[in-house]
Design an enzyme around this catalytic site. Sequence first.
Site, short mmCIF file in Angstrom:
data_model
loop_
_atom_site.label_atom_id
_atom_site.label_comp_id
_atom_site.label_asym_id
_atom_site.label_seq_id
_atom_site.Cartn_x
_atom_site.Cartn_y
_atom_site.Cartn_z
N CYS A 122 0.39 -1.31 -0.17
CA CYS A 122 -0.69 -0.15 -0.07
C CYS A 122 0.62 1.44 0.09
CB CYS A 122 -1.27 0.14 1.25
SG CYS A 122 0.04 0.08 2.64
N MET A 123 0.68 2.76 0.48
CA MET A 123 0.75 3.66 0.43
C MET A 123 1.97 3.46 1.66
SD MET A 123 0.00 6.20 -1.31
CE MET A 123 0.38 7.50 -0.86
#
Length: 504
Positions: A30-31
Amino acid sequence: MATEDKNRATAAAILPLVGGAANVSSIAHCMTRLRLGLHDRSLVDDEALKAVPAVMGVVEDDTYQIVLGPGTVARVTPEFEQLVEEGRASSETPAPVHTAEELADKGAALKARQKAKNSTPFKLFLRRIANIFVPLIPALIGCGIIAGLNGLLVNLGWLTSVTPALAAMASGFMALVAVFVGYNTAKEFGGTPILGGAVAAIIVFPGVANIDAFGQTLAPGQGGVLGALGAAVLAVYVEKWCRRWVPEALDVLVTPTLTVLISGLATIFGLMYVAGEVSSAIGTFADWLLSTGGAGAGFLLGGFFLPLVMLGLHQALIPIHTTLIEQQGFTVLLPILAMAGAGQVGAAAAVYLRLPRNESIRRTIRSAMPAGLLGVGEPLIYGVSLPLGRPFITACVGGAFGGGFVGLFNQLGDSVGSTAIGPSGWALFPLLDGNHGLGSTIAIYAGGLLVGYVAGFVATYFFGFSKSLLAEFNVSQEPATSTVAATGPAAASGDSPAKEPAGV
């Protein structure tokens, strides 16, 4: 060391500590986190992983998550995937084998633990919603920064021949964001992604302006991302019904046709109107909340955001942010919620001063503070304030005061918003927008951060430690035995902490 070599070295350091290539069942990111599916959790060396220089922390949830930070994780993941593939190709060692009894016991224990933590139907639904919108964040950020740059150039009257092109770059994605939402929704709910995108595309098609529904003429984009989400979910259910009943010989022709036809008609003559009303209500409520509630609403939002993150409930805000950006060009909620991170920074500074003898915790704070200032709160929250207990609460108090500051100015008529979601802290400055000029918007947001820092510091310094807690932790500790030296999972992700608070 070259960047590629550094990223590969990080991946190479991580792989053996999670049990090797044979123990990895899935890889995603993810981020900020590398998310791994593992065959055998017992093969992971948590402490050794935390000692890897690039690793900010680890946490176990539905996947095993290694916090690497924004930017780094996107570069390390491909290297890790390549190493896993190479390991599988060169090794004939099978995945770990256990007796049926061992696997059954371990599976039951893991299932019970995850069910108690994050597997309620509501949280699983919110996680699915987040999975739809999170992949859109990089485009939202990029287009948001370009929109901010374009607005600055227009206000200054510079590069007038270039600003129309920048406007097209900034607006193109948002004009079609419903299509991407539809595509991701169908993918997440088990349908054919392109069919979800096709049905959602109806919402932004200019020709819908020639259609009347519920006595009103439809407008292109009416219903926005919420309408696209609903349309794509409906398309998935229609498609699955067709797969069950349509003969295989006709499936390739009949199923996609009926899916688009049935869900498309329902979208045009129902969902667009309903979702449009809901979207308008969200925008109206957000404006009303901050224009009337102001400081009080900001205080509550800033103070309770991190507890919502830890419960996984913050994911419900993602489609709301996206809807506000689609409607108004920015979300007024994100700058207020970002104050929660400011409170954590202030609290960490106070902990640093209150524990002068605990070099392990102070070292963690020194290494994590730059990331915290940029809005990456994982190390400070899960490595410092949350394990200590009371400092987490006083950090939330700092976030509440920062949110109240920004909310007060919204009540006075100075809207402060963000053109994208994802960044926080100082990283949000390039994405700021408002209704009274960029200078005023930046000043209010910076003031909120300052208030959050100061309030979090003061609350933690004077009220963050009981005598017993101070006596327990204000001692010299080796890094290997420190209770709170290790960092942990991302605050923006809403994962549960790896350790219980020491005491409140």
